[in-house]
Design a protein around this motif. Structure first.
Motif, PDB file in Angstrom:
ATOM      1  N   LYS A 123       0.822  -1.214   0.000  1.00  0.00           N
ATOM      2  CA  LYS A 123       0.000   0.000   0.000  1.00  0.00           C
ATOM      3  C   LYS A 123       0.851   1.257   0.000  1.00  0.00           C
ATOM      4  O   LYS A 123       0.429   2.303  -0.480  1.00  0.00           O
ATOM      5  N   ASP A 148      -4.795  -5.524  -0.457  1.00  0.00           N
ATOM      6  CA  ASP A 148      -5.170  -5.157   0.900  1.00  0.00           C
ATOM      7  C   ASP A 148      -6.627  -5.621   1.082  1.00  0.00           C
ATOM      8  O   ASP A 148      -7.454  -5.430   0.183  1.00  0.00           O
ATOM      9  N   SER A 149      -6.952  -6.229   2.216  1.00  0.00           N
ATOM     10  CA  SER A 149      -8.252  -6.902   2.331  1.00  0.00           C
ATOM     11  C   SER A 149      -9.421  -5.931   2.137  1.00  0.00           C
ATOM     12  O   SER A 149     -10.405  -6.262   1.470  1.00  0.00           O
ATOM     13  N   GLU A 150      -9.305  -4.711   2.685  1.00  0.00           N
ATOM     14  CA  GLU A 150     -10.393  -3.731   2.562  1.00  0.00           C
ATOM     15  C   GLU A 150     -10.580  -3.332   1.102  1.00  0.00           C
ATOM     16  O   GLU A 150     -11.702  -3.166   0.621  1.00  0.00           O
ATOM     17  N   ASN A 215      -1.915   2.159   9.970  1.00  0.00           N
ATOM     18  CA  ASN A 215      -2.287   1.287   8.856  1.00  0.00           C
ATOM     19  C   ASN A 215      -3.578   1.784   8.201  1.00  0.00           C
ATOM     20  O   ASN A 215      -3.671   1.893   6.981  1.00  0.00           O
ATOM     21  N   LYS A 216      -4.585   2.098   9.020  1.00  0.00           N
ATOM     22  CA  LYS A 216      -5.859   2.562   8.449  1.00  0.00           C
ATOM     23  C   LYS A 216      -5.678   3.917   7.790  1.00  0.00           C
ATOM     24  O   LYS A 216      -6.329   4.223   6.791  1.00  0.00           O
ATOM     25  N   GLU A 219      -4.435   3.327   4.542  1.00  0.00           N
ATOM     26  CA  GLU A 219      -5.501   2.734   3.721  1.00  0.00           C
ATOM     27  C   GLU A 219      -6.535   3.765   3.255  1.00  0.00           C
ATOM     28  O   GLU A 219      -7.151   3.597   2.200  1.00  0.00           O
TER      29      GLU A 219
HETATM   30 MG    MG Z   1      -5.830  -3.772   5.242  1.00  0.00          MG
END
Ligand code: MG
Ligand code: NAD
Length: 390
Positions: A123, A148-150, A215-216, A219
């Motif tokens: 990311k 990235d999972s999201e 991290n968020k 993201e």
């Molecule tokens: Mg993630």
């Protein structure tokens, strides 16, 4: 014809999950390049086992060890940044970008040059240089798929939809290791405490970034850059169970949620088989047994990283590169014991404040050279802030 695959960052958490999937269907794939860092024994073991063309360690000093571990295998060994780029440039149909940090940017760009698909776990390359990465992909006819999972969740929720009908994107956050801690206690959180994620098994750096919400915050920027939507369309929702990965809201009020177990092999497998869905070895959820899911708004006093990400998106330009680099340096400082956990956000904010007087921050062209210079400068500013905060 087997698909040609390269894995950048093969020895890490995402890299190993990718190898796990490939291993289950070996004859469908031909491995071109595997790259890693310090863990050359693991790199050599996988390169030998999978019959890779070349294995590359980023660490020049480890070339002899890698060569010895690969002797007689027919796998070529190489080391250093130039070798990493050369390996990434070797034609492949699908490349996993799973190096951690801004170090993944140049190899990712190199992999785009041969077209094909770049599965993007890294990311940081979108945060530091999103417009550059996406333009390079278009120029070479390459496809970038989110890992990235999201972002994989959002991507899946958008299949068959008109992007013009999208109103908002909600990415969820577990809240990490310290979600329920008293805020004052965050000052003294230890490295061991910050390195345990309640739901996901990941590399140490992203695990600590989950506890701090950096991290968020990365993201949030990743969502803006990948999907090309406005910052005010992106929301963060705290969801301790980590089962709903993201939701997409449309102009008719509908919300499409992506629900699944916290297992990166889902997002990696989706990018590997896209545009098809193939069976994946992930757990099937029993929602009756889970019973209920909970959600709450994030507290920006607890997690100042979220506010900083909003400021970075408003600034634009090279602010993402500065933010990511300052965050990486602050994280190095926390891991090395130079600063406490909560000081990381203060260090990043101080570095950004220092850099805000630089007109190039928002207006310089986003090319690799400028991104590298801003990255370098931001690490110096963060280093100075660490000295003040320690
Ligand atoms: Mg993630
Ligand atoms: P990790 O630390 O487990 O692995 C990182 C990999 O990069 C290793 O192969 C390491 O050898 C290599 N590496 C480290 N520094 C390098 C350098 N300077 N040059 C070249 N190679 C280097 O990390 P991870 O948790 O697998 O995360 C990889 C990327 O995927 C990160 O960008 C992370 O944010 C993202 N991501 C990870 C997860 C997860 O579940 N782990 C989930 C979503 C996104």
């Amino acid at each position: 014809m087997p698909r040609k695959i390269s894995i950048l960052g093969a020895t890490g958490s995402v890299g190993q999950n990718t190898i796990d999937l490939i291993d289950r269907d070996r004859k469908s794939y031909e491995i071109i390049a595997l790259t890693g860092g310090a863990n050359v024994q693991l790199l050599a073991r996988d390169a030998r086992r999978l019959g890779a063309q070349i294995a590359v360690t980023a660490d020049q000093d480890l070339l002899d060890e890698l060569r010895a571990a690969l002797s007689g295998s027919g796998v070529a060994a190489a080391a250093g940044e130039a070798a990493l780029l050369e390996a990434a440039e070797r034609p492949a149909d699908w490349t996993m970008s799973a190096i951690v940090g801004a170090a993944g940017l140049a190899p990712g760009l190199a992999a785009l040059r041969h077209g094909g698909t770049l599965a993007l776990a890294n990311k940081e390359s979108l945060v530091a240089a999103g417009p550059l990465l996406m333009a390079e992909a278009r120029r070479h006819g390459a496809t970038v798929l989110p890992v990235d999972s999201e972002h994989s969740a959002v991507f899946q929720a958008l299949v068959g939809e008109d992007i013009g009908a999208l109103e908002r994107v909600i990415i969820t956050a577990s809240g990490g290791a310290f979600r329920d801690w008293p805020i004052a206690a965050l000052e003294h959180a230890t490295l061991a405490e910050a390195s345990c994620h309640p739901n996901w098994a990941m590399g140490q750096r992203i695990t600590i970034d989950s506890a701090s919400m950096f991290n968020k915050s990365l993201e949030l920027i990743e969502t803006k850059e990948y999907f090309g939507i406005k910052p005010e369309q992106i929301e963060v929702l705290v969801h301790p169970e980590s089962l709903v990965h993201a939701l997409v809201g449309f102009n008719d009020g509908a919300l499409m949620a992506h629900v699944g177990p916290p297992d990166m092999r889902h997002a990696i497998g989706y990018a590997l088989h896209w545009p098809l869905r193939n069976p994946l070895p992930v757990a099937r959820l029993d929602l009756a047994q889970i019973g209920s899911l909970s959600f709450s708004a994030p507290d920006e006093t607890r997690w100042p990283a979220l506010r900083l990400a909003r400021e970075v998106m408003a600034t634009g330009g090279l602010a993402g590169a500065a933010f990511n680099a300052a965050k990486e340096r602050a994280l190095d400082g926390f891991i090395a014991g130079e600063i406490g956990f909560a000081a990381m956000a203060r260090v990043v904010e101080a570095a950004l404040t220092e850099l805000s007087s630089d007109p190039g921050l928002s207006s310089a062209q986003i090319d690799l050279e400028n991104v590298r210079q801003m990255d370098h400068l931001a690490r110096i500013r963060a280093q100075e802030a660490i000295r003040k905060h320690s």
